[in-house]
Design an enzyme around this catalytic site. Structure first.
Site, PDB file in Angstrom:
ATOM      1  N   GLU A  78      10.442  10.870  -6.595  1.00  0.00           N
ATOM      2  CA  GLU A  78       9.711   9.470  -6.977  1.00  0.00           C
ATOM      3  C   GLU A  78       9.960   8.612  -5.853  1.00  0.00           C
ATOM      4  O   GLU A  78      10.963   8.644  -4.998  1.00  0.00           O
ATOM      5  CB  GLU A  78      10.396   8.951  -8.217  1.00  0.00           C
ATOM      6  CG  GLU A  78       9.559   9.374  -9.474  1.00  0.00           C
ATOM      7  CD  GLU A  78       8.052   8.240  -9.416  1.00  0.00           C
ATOM      8  OE1 GLU A  78       7.766   7.907  -8.000  1.00  0.00           O
ATOM      9  OE2 GLU A  78       7.581   8.192 -10.377  1.00  0.00           O
ATOM     10  N   ASP A  79       9.009   7.930  -5.568  1.00  0.00           N
ATOM     11  CA  ASP A  79       9.283   6.738  -4.559  1.00  0.00           C
ATOM     12  C   ASP A  79      10.219   5.550  -5.220  1.00  0.00           C
ATOM     13  O   ASP A  79      10.894   5.346  -4.354  1.00  0.00           O
ATOM     14  CB  ASP A  79       7.825   6.339  -4.112  1.00  0.00           C
ATOM     15  CG  ASP A  79       6.759   5.820  -5.473  1.00  0.00           C
ATOM     16  OD1 ASP A  79       7.306   5.881  -6.534  1.00  0.00           O
ATOM     17  OD2 ASP A  79       5.748   5.553  -4.807  1.00  0.00           O
ATOM     18  N   ASP A 102      11.389   1.599 -11.244  1.00  0.00           N
ATOM     19  CA  ASP A 102      11.184   0.242 -11.546  1.00  0.00           C
ATOM     20  C   ASP A 102      11.902  -0.091 -12.774  1.00  0.00           C
ATOM     21  O   ASP A 102      12.755  -0.038 -13.186  1.00  0.00           O
ATOM     22  CB  ASP A 102       9.778  -0.242 -11.236  1.00  0.00           C
ATOM     23  CG  ASP A 102       9.586  -1.694 -11.535  1.00  0.00           C
ATOM     24  OD1 ASP A 102      10.446  -2.510 -11.520  1.00  0.00           O
ATOM     25  OD2 ASP A 102       8.536  -2.123 -11.317  1.00  0.00           O
ATOM     26  N   PHE A 142       8.503  -7.111  -5.034  1.00  0.00           N
ATOM     27  CA  PHE A 142       7.359  -5.870  -4.976  1.00  0.00           C
ATOM     28  C   PHE A 142       7.295  -5.615  -3.663  1.00  0.00           C
ATOM     29  O   PHE A 142       7.225  -6.174  -2.475  1.00  0.00           O
ATOM     30  CB  PHE A 142       5.983  -6.537  -5.248  1.00  0.00           C
ATOM     31  CG  PHE A 142       5.027  -5.319  -5.689  1.00  0.00           C
ATOM     32  CD1 PHE A 142       4.952  -4.776  -6.868  1.00  0.00           C
ATOM     33  CD2 PHE A 142       4.329  -5.057  -4.654  1.00  0.00           C
ATOM     34  CE1 PHE A 142       4.050  -3.537  -6.861  1.00  0.00           C
ATOM     35  CE2 PHE A 142       3.326  -4.090  -4.622  1.00  0.00           C
ATOM     36  CZ  PHE A 142       3.211  -3.383  -5.899  1.00  0.00           C
ATOM     37  N   ARG A 202       0.465   2.192   2.141  1.00  0.00           N
ATOM     38  CA  ARG A 202       1.545   3.489   2.022  1.00  0.00           C
ATOM     39  C   ARG A 202       1.901   3.993   3.288  1.00  0.00           C
ATOM     40  O   ARG A 202       2.854   4.486   3.417  1.00  0.00           O
ATOM     41  CB  ARG A 202       0.702   4.129   1.280  1.00  0.00           C
ATOM     42  CG  ARG A 202       0.049   4.269   0.036  1.00  0.00           C
ATOM     43  CD  ARG A 202      -0.461   5.459  -0.867  1.00  0.00           C
ATOM     44  NE  ARG A 202      -1.046   5.216  -1.979  1.00  0.00           N
ATOM     45  CZ  ARG A 202      -0.537   5.092  -3.162  1.00  0.00           C
ATOM     46  NH1 ARG A 202       0.782   5.033  -3.211  1.00  0.00           N
ATOM     47  NH2 ARG A 202      -1.070   4.764  -4.158  1.00  0.00           N
TER      48      ARG A 202
HETATM   49  P1  IMP Z   1       7.988   2.271 -13.605  1.00  0.00           P
HETATM   50  O1  IMP Z   1       7.398   2.871 -14.626  1.00  0.00           O
HETATM   51  O2  IMP Z   1       8.139   0.759 -13.882  1.00  0.00           O
HETATM   52  O3  IMP Z   1       9.580   2.875 -13.177  1.00  0.00           O
HETATM   53  O4  IMP Z   1       7.220   2.304 -12.306  1.00  0.00           O
HETATM   54  C1  IMP Z   1       7.111   3.229 -11.411  1.00  0.00           C
HETATM   55  C2  IMP Z   1       5.911   3.401 -10.599  1.00  0.00           C
HETATM   56  O5  IMP Z   1       5.350   1.834 -10.508  1.00  0.00           O
HETATM   57  C3  IMP Z   1       6.185   3.827  -9.111  1.00  0.00           C
HETATM   58  O6  IMP Z   1       6.179   5.244  -9.151  1.00  0.00           O
HETATM   59  C4  IMP Z   1       5.202   2.883  -8.260  1.00  0.00           C
HETATM   60  O7  IMP Z   1       4.049   3.581  -8.366  1.00  0.00           O
HETATM   61  C5  IMP Z   1       5.010   1.623  -9.190  1.00  0.00           C
HETATM   62  N1  IMP Z   1       5.807   0.497  -8.566  1.00  0.00           N
HETATM   63  C6  IMP Z   1       6.877   0.095  -9.173  1.00  0.00           C
HETATM   64  N2  IMP Z   1       7.467  -1.070  -8.155  1.00  0.00           N
HETATM   65  C7  IMP Z   1       6.651  -1.044  -7.228  1.00  0.00           C
HETATM   66  C8  IMP Z   1       6.776  -1.884  -5.950  1.00  0.00           C
HETATM   67  O8  IMP Z   1       7.550  -2.837  -5.720  1.00  0.00           O
HETATM   68  N3  IMP Z   1       5.664  -1.499  -5.087  1.00  0.00           N
HETATM   69  C9  IMP Z   1       4.942  -0.579  -5.229  1.00  0.00           C
HETATM   70  N4  IMP Z   1       4.779   0.115  -6.396  1.00  0.00           N
HETATM   71  C10 IMP Z   1       5.793  -0.029  -7.413  1.00  0.00           C
HETATM   72 MG    MG Z   2       1.411   2.808  -7.319  1.00  0.00          MG
END
Ligand code: IMP
Ligand code: MG
Length: 174
Positions: A97-98, A101, A150, A163
């Site tokens: 995963e990148d 969050d 963010f 990206r």
């Molecule tokens: P989560 O389900 O809230 O953990 O969100 C995960 C996904 O939200 C990641 O794979 C990203 O695509 C997107 N995301 C969450 N935070 C960021 C951020 O700071 N920048 C860009 N994309 C984000």
């Molecule tokens: Mg995204």
């Protein structure tokens, strides 16, 4: 919205950290094969850099899921937009995963993949916003803990842009 981007983690730091993670994985998966499940699109940049540095045998597959639209606010569940090509049963699966969050995406994804009976199922994330986790989920390997801001770059987007930045930067509204 007008905004600019401020560098948070340099390309040099990211690459150094990825090399460390690869070394750690090489040790922990010694004698095994790693099957990388790369989550499109953001994780591709991280996954390539990581995979190139691994010396244990690597196979990879891609999956697209979404929990976000094009903005900055989290939805609540995931949609599978692209399925894996291969079966993961009996494989040593490492989800790449990148960013972690809220954790909602990975929480749901892990349940989905665990049901397919991999030999092991772990998570590596380049970035971790620990203070934001809502879902009971934790990455097994983390590149960098970052504050609740963010960010874009190194695969991460804001409305599909940025990206390709070689570093990770914070989006600052003007
Ligand atoms: P989560 O389900 O809230 O953990 O969100 C995960 C996904 O939200 C990641 O794979 C990203 O695509 C997107 N995301 C969450 N935070 C960021 C951020 O700071 N920048 C860009 N994309 C984000
Ligand atoms: Mg995204």
């Amino acid at each position: 919205m007008d905004y600019h981007i401020e560098e948070l983690i340099s390309e040099e730091k990211i690459e150094k950290r990825i090399a460390e993670l690869a070394k750690q994985l090489d040790e922990e998966y010694a004698g095994k094969e790693i099957h990388l499940v790369v989550i499109l699109k953001g994780s591709v940049f991280f996954a390539c850099e990581l995979a190139k540095r691994l010396t244990v045998p690597v196979t990879l597959d891609f999956m697209a899921v979404s929990s976000y639209g094009d903005g900055m606010v989290s939805a609540g569940e995931i949609t599978v937009k692209k399925e894996l090509d291969e079966d993961i049963a009996d494989k040593e699966v490492l989800i790449v995963e990148d960013i972690l969050d809220s954790g909602v995406t990975l929480y749901n994804l892990k349940i989905l993949l665990a049901a397919r009976n991999p030999k092991s199922l772990k998570i590596i994330t380049l970035l971790d916003k620990k203070e934001n986790h809502e879902a009971g989920i934790k990455a097994d390997y983390v590149g960098f803990d970052i504050p609740n801001k963010f960010v874009v770059g190194y695969g991460l987007d804001y409305a599909q842009k940025h990206r390709n930045l070689p570093y990770v930067g914070v989006v600052i509204p003007d």
